[in-house]
Design a protein around this motif. Structure first.
Motif, PDB file in Angstrom:
ATOM      1  N   GLY A   1       0.796  -1.226   0.000  1.00  0.00           N
ATOM      2  CA  GLY A   1       0.000   0.000   0.000  1.00  0.00           C
ATOM      3  C   GLY A   1       0.825   1.270   0.000  1.00  0.00           C
ATOM      4  O   GLY A   1       0.369   2.316   0.449  1.00  0.00           O
ATOM      5  N   VAL A   2       2.040   1.180  -0.525  1.00  0.00           N
ATOM      6  CA  VAL A   2       2.978   2.304  -0.524  1.00  0.00           C
ATOM      7  C   VAL A   2       3.491   2.506  -1.940  1.00  0.00           C
ATOM      8  O   VAL A   2       3.886   1.543  -2.608  1.00  0.00           O
ATOM      9  CB  VAL A   2       4.164   2.031   0.423  1.00  0.00           C
ATOM     10  CG1 VAL A   2       5.159   3.187   0.398  1.00  0.00           C
ATOM     11  CG2 VAL A   2       3.664   1.775   1.841  1.00  0.00           C
ATOM     12  N   LYS A   3       3.510   3.735  -2.396  1.00  0.00           N
ATOM     13  CA  LYS A   3       4.070   4.029  -3.711  1.00  0.00           C
ATOM     14  C   LYS A   3       5.539   3.612  -3.763  1.00  0.00           C
ATOM     15  O   LYS A   3       6.295   3.818  -2.817  1.00  0.00           O
ATOM     16  CB  LYS A   3       3.984   5.526  -3.999  1.00  0.00           C
ATOM     17  CG  LYS A   3       2.595   6.085  -4.180  1.00  0.00           C
ATOM     18  CD  LYS A   3       2.662   7.594  -4.403  1.00  0.00           C
ATOM     19  CE  LYS A   3       1.298   8.238  -4.374  1.00  0.00           C
ATOM     20  NZ  LYS A   3       1.382   9.708  -4.468  1.00  0.00           N
ATOM     21  N   GLY A   4       5.906   3.033  -4.905  1.00  0.00           N
ATOM     22  CA  GLY A   4       7.303   2.691  -5.121  1.00  0.00           C
ATOM     23  C   GLY A   4       7.745   1.368  -4.558  1.00  0.00           C
ATOM     24  O   GLY A   4       8.870   0.943  -4.816  1.00  0.00           O
ATOM     25  N   GLU A   5       6.889   0.691  -3.800  1.00  0.00           N
ATOM     26  CA  GLU A   5       7.222  -0.620  -3.247  1.00  0.00           C
ATOM     27  C   GLU A   5       6.640  -1.717  -4.131  1.00  0.00           C
ATOM     28  O   GLU A   5       5.560  -1.553  -4.699  1.00  0.00           O
ATOM     29  CB  GLU A   5       6.683  -0.753  -1.827  1.00  0.00           C
ATOM     30  CG  GLU A   5       7.334   0.190  -0.827  1.00  0.00           C
ATOM     31  CD  GLU A   5       8.801  -0.134  -0.609  1.00  0.00           C
ATOM     32  OE1 GLU A   5       9.151  -1.331  -0.624  1.00  0.00           O
ATOM     33  OE2 GLU A   5       9.603   0.814  -0.447  1.00  0.00           O
ATOM     34  N   PRO A   6       7.328  -2.853  -4.261  1.00  0.00           N
ATOM     35  CA  PRO A   6       6.820  -3.923  -5.119  1.00  0.00           C
ATOM     36  C   PRO A   6       5.468  -4.445  -4.646  1.00  0.00           C
ATOM     37  O   PRO A   6       5.182  -4.472  -3.446  1.00  0.00           O
ATOM     38  CB  PRO A   6       7.897  -5.012  -5.003  1.00  0.00           C
ATOM     39  CG  PRO A   6       9.118  -4.319  -4.514  1.00  0.00           C
ATOM     40  CD  PRO A   6       8.634  -3.191  -3.669  1.00  0.00           C
ATOM     41  N   HIS A   7       4.655  -4.866  -5.587  1.00  0.00           N
ATOM     42  CA  HIS A   7       3.395  -5.504  -5.256  1.00  0.00           C
ATOM     43  C   HIS A   7       3.649  -6.949  -4.827  1.00  0.00           C
ATOM     44  O   HIS A   7       4.747  -7.481  -4.992  1.00  0.00           O
ATOM     45  CB  HIS A   7       2.452  -5.451  -6.455  1.00  0.00           C
ATOM     46  CG  HIS A   7       2.125  -4.061  -6.882  1.00  0.00           C
ATOM     47  ND1 HIS A   7       1.674  -3.745  -8.136  1.00  0.00           N
ATOM     48  CD2 HIS A   7       2.210  -2.879  -6.221  1.00  0.00           C
ATOM     49  CE1 HIS A   7       1.467  -2.443  -8.231  1.00  0.00           C
ATOM     50  NE2 HIS A   7       1.804  -1.902  -7.084  1.00  0.00           N
ATOM     51  N   THR A   8       2.602  -7.558  -4.289  1.00  0.00           N
ATOM     52  CA  THR A   8       2.689  -8.953  -3.862  1.00  0.00           C
ATOM     53  C   THR A   8       1.540  -9.728  -4.489  1.00  0.00           C
ATOM     54  O   THR A   8       0.608  -9.147  -5.057  1.00  0.00           O
ATOM     55  CB  THR A   8       2.596  -9.068  -2.335  1.00  0.00           C
ATOM     56  OG1 THR A   8       1.283  -8.657  -1.917  1.00  0.00           O
ATOM     57  CG2 THR A   8       3.635  -8.197  -1.643  1.00  0.00           C
ATOM     58  N   ALA A   9       1.588 -11.035  -4.367  1.00  0.00           N
ATOM     59  CA  ALA A   9       0.470 -11.853  -4.822  1.00  0.00           C
ATOM     60  C   ALA A   9      -0.798 -11.415  -4.104  1.00  0.00           C
ATOM     61  O   ALA A   9      -0.774 -11.056  -2.924  1.00  0.00           O
ATOM     62  CB  ALA A   9       0.746 -13.331  -4.542  1.00  0.00           C
ATOM     63  N   VAL A  10      -1.909 -11.436  -4.830  1.00  0.00           N
ATOM     64  CA  VAL A  10      -3.184 -11.054  -4.230  1.00  0.00           C
ATOM     65  C   VAL A  10      -3.468 -11.981  -3.048  1.00  0.00           C
ATOM     66  O   VAL A  10      -3.352 -13.204  -3.144  1.00  0.00           O
ATOM     67  CB  VAL A  10      -4.314 -11.138  -5.273  1.00  0.00           C
ATOM     68  CG1 VAL A  10      -5.663 -10.853  -4.619  1.00  0.00           C
ATOM     69  CG2 VAL A  10      -4.058 -10.155  -6.412  1.00  0.00           C
ATOM     70  N   GLY A  11      -3.829 -11.352  -1.926  1.00  0.00           N
ATOM     71  CA  GLY A  11      -4.097 -12.100  -0.713  1.00  0.00           C
ATOM     72  C   GLY A  11      -2.958 -12.090   0.275  1.00  0.00           C
ATOM     73  O   GLY A  11      -3.121 -12.546   1.409  1.00  0.00           O
TER      74      GLY A  11
ATOM     75  N   ASP B   1       8.641 -14.130  -8.664  1.00  0.00           N
ATOM     76  CA  ASP B   1       8.323 -14.456 -10.049  1.00  0.00           C
ATOM     77  C   ASP B   1       6.863 -14.102 -10.341  1.00  0.00           C
ATOM     78  O   ASP B   1       5.966 -14.449  -9.561  1.00  0.00           O
ATOM     79  CB  ASP B   1       8.557 -15.945 -10.294  1.00  0.00           C
ATOM     80  CG  ASP B   1       8.223 -16.346 -11.715  1.00  0.00           C
ATOM     81  OD1 ASP B   1       9.074 -16.145 -12.595  1.00  0.00           O
ATOM     82  OD2 ASP B   1       7.101 -16.849 -11.931  1.00  0.00           O
ATOM     83  N   MET B   2       6.638 -13.434 -11.449  1.00  0.00           N
ATOM     84  CA  MET B   2       5.290 -12.951 -11.764  1.00  0.00           C
ATOM     85  C   MET B   2       4.296 -14.097 -11.933  1.00  0.00           C
ATOM     86  O   MET B   2       3.167 -14.028 -11.441  1.00  0.00           O
ATOM     87  CB  MET B   2       5.311 -12.093 -13.026  1.00  0.00           C
ATOM     88  CG  MET B   2       5.783 -10.676 -12.796  1.00  0.00           C
ATOM     89  SD  MET B   2       4.640  -9.734 -11.765  1.00  0.00           S
ATOM     90  CE  MET B   2       5.268  -8.078 -12.030  1.00  0.00           C
ATOM     91  N   LEU B   3       4.689 -15.147 -12.623  1.00  0.00           N
ATOM     92  CA  LEU B   3       3.756 -16.243 -12.846  1.00  0.00           C
ATOM     93  C   LEU B   3       3.467 -16.985 -11.551  1.00  0.00           C
ATOM     94  O   LEU B   3       2.337 -17.434 -11.312  1.00  0.00           O
ATOM     95  CB  LEU B   3       4.284 -17.181 -13.921  1.00  0.00           C
ATOM     96  CG  LEU B   3       4.193 -16.623 -15.346  1.00  0.00           C
ATOM     97  CD1 LEU B   3       5.010 -17.465 -16.308  1.00  0.00           C
ATOM     98  CD2 LEU B   3       2.747 -16.536 -15.811  1.00  0.00           C
ATOM     99  N   ASP B   4       4.461 -17.088 -10.682  1.00  0.00           N
ATOM    100  CA  ASP B   4       4.216 -17.679  -9.368  1.00  0.00           C
ATOM    101  C   ASP B   4       3.233 -16.817  -8.575  1.00  0.00           C
ATOM    102  O   ASP B   4       2.340 -17.343  -7.889  1.00  0.00           O
ATOM    103  CB  ASP B   4       5.519 -17.825  -8.591  1.00  0.00           C
ATOM    104  CG  ASP B   4       6.435 -18.905  -9.153  1.00  0.00           C
ATOM    105  OD1 ASP B   4       5.951 -19.731  -9.963  1.00  0.00           O
ATOM    106  OD2 ASP B   4       7.628 -18.907  -8.797  1.00  0.00           O
ATOM    107  N   ALA B   5       3.408 -15.505  -8.660  1.00  0.00           N
ATOM    108  CA  ALA B   5       2.490 -14.601  -7.953  1.00  0.00           C
ATOM    109  C   ALA B   5       1.085 -14.698  -8.527  1.00  0.00           C
ATOM    110  O   ALA B   5       0.099 -14.662  -7.782  1.00  0.00           O
ATOM    111  CB  ALA B   5       3.007 -13.167  -8.033  1.00  0.00           C
ATOM    112  N   LEU B   6       0.972 -14.827  -9.843  1.00  0.00           N
ATOM    113  CA  LEU B   6      -0.348 -14.991 -10.447  1.00  0.00           C
ATOM    114  C   LEU B   6      -1.000 -16.294  -9.990  1.00  0.00           C
ATOM    115  O   LEU B   6      -2.212 -16.334  -9.736  1.00  0.00           O
ATOM    116  CB  LEU B   6      -0.246 -14.961 -11.972  1.00  0.00           C
ATOM    117  CG  LEU B   6      -0.005 -13.595 -12.616  1.00  0.00           C
ATOM    118  CD1 LEU B   6       0.145 -13.751 -14.121  1.00  0.00           C
ATOM    119  CD2 LEU B   6      -1.134 -12.618 -12.295  1.00  0.00           C
TER     120      LEU B   6
END
Length: 248
Positions: free
Chosen positions: A191-201, A230-235
């Motif tokens: 929830g912070v600008k500039g920080e990496p996203h995470t897998a939903v949940g 890894d993006m696909l792992d996160a998806l």
């Protein structure tokens, strides 16, 4: 009607450079039933053939080029993808969302594009970031002022993460916007600008409450702008989480 979960393909933009078709296959194998491209001019006929073969629906497409190229060429490409939903994802100057007059100018631009889209049998949508949320005009988030200025046929794709980063209480925002919302970007992170996203949940977003507040027939599109894993792992992790909820 609950639609199949989708993926905004900007999430896997780097992986697709090494093989678009294999990435689409991986997305289908995870269980996603829809995809949302971000560049309709990039081999739309070939893309549709692969998506059709994999059973992937094209829920809509982002089309930044609507703001800088011939709209007829872009809309023809959108049609070739097999969708009637075309979305402006950015490109309107951020400062336009800081005043009521600026929001009106933004709405006039979008309404004009919506007329051109309608002539092609399509609906136009607009996708937010934080800069349409942070500014408040007479105490109201700028995106809500925009919604009031848009022609009835123009829909919103609410990026729930950027709405939260911009200061919105997202379930309440979705409730107020109501049926104007035809699609969500579901994402998670700190929830912070500039920080990496995470897998939903796995982040701070109240995903179940957000989904419950949105129209039942709105598309749920997973997107991660960037991610520490890894993006696909996160998806895959996001799909497992979302498909495990009682209502997605």
């Amino acid at each position: 009607m609950v639609r199949p979960l989708g993926v905004q393909l900007y999430t896997v933009r780097d992986r697709m450079k090494d093989g678009r078709d294999e990435v689409l296959r991986r997305i289908a194998d995870i269980g996603y039933g829809a995809v949302e491209p971000y560049d309709p001019l990039d081999d739309p006929q070939g893309f549709r053939r692969v998506a059709d073969d994999l059973g992937l629906v094209v829920s809509g497409t982002h089309a930044f080029d609507l703001l800088r190229k011939d709209t007829g060429e872009v809309l023809d490409a959108v049609a070739a993808l097999g969708t009637d939903s075309v979305i402006v994802p950015a490109g309107i100057p951020e400062e336009e969302f800081t005043t009521r007059d600026g929001v009106r100018r933004a709405a006039e631009l979008l309404n004009g594009l919506a007329e051109k889209a309608s002539a092609h049998g399509m609906r136009l949508g607009y996708h937010n970031h934080w800069w349409e949320i942070e500014p408040r005009i007479d105490g109201v988030h700028a995106v809500e002022v925009l919604a009031d200025e848009l022609a009835p046929g123009v829909f919103l794709e609410i990026d729930t993460y950027w709405a939260a980063v911009g200061g919105a209480e997202v379930p309440g925002l979705l409730t107020r916007l109501g049926d104007r919302v035809a699609a969500l970007h579901v994402k998670d992170g700190p929830g912070v600008k500039g920080e990496p996203h995470t897998a939903v949940g796995s982040g701070v977003m109240p995903v179940p409450e957000i989904l419950a507040a949105a129209p039942a027939d709105a598309w749920r599109i997973v997107e991660l702008d960037d991610c520490a894993t890894d993006m696909l792992d996160a998806l895959a992790a996001g799909y497992a989480y979302l498909s495990g909820l009682e209502r997605v």
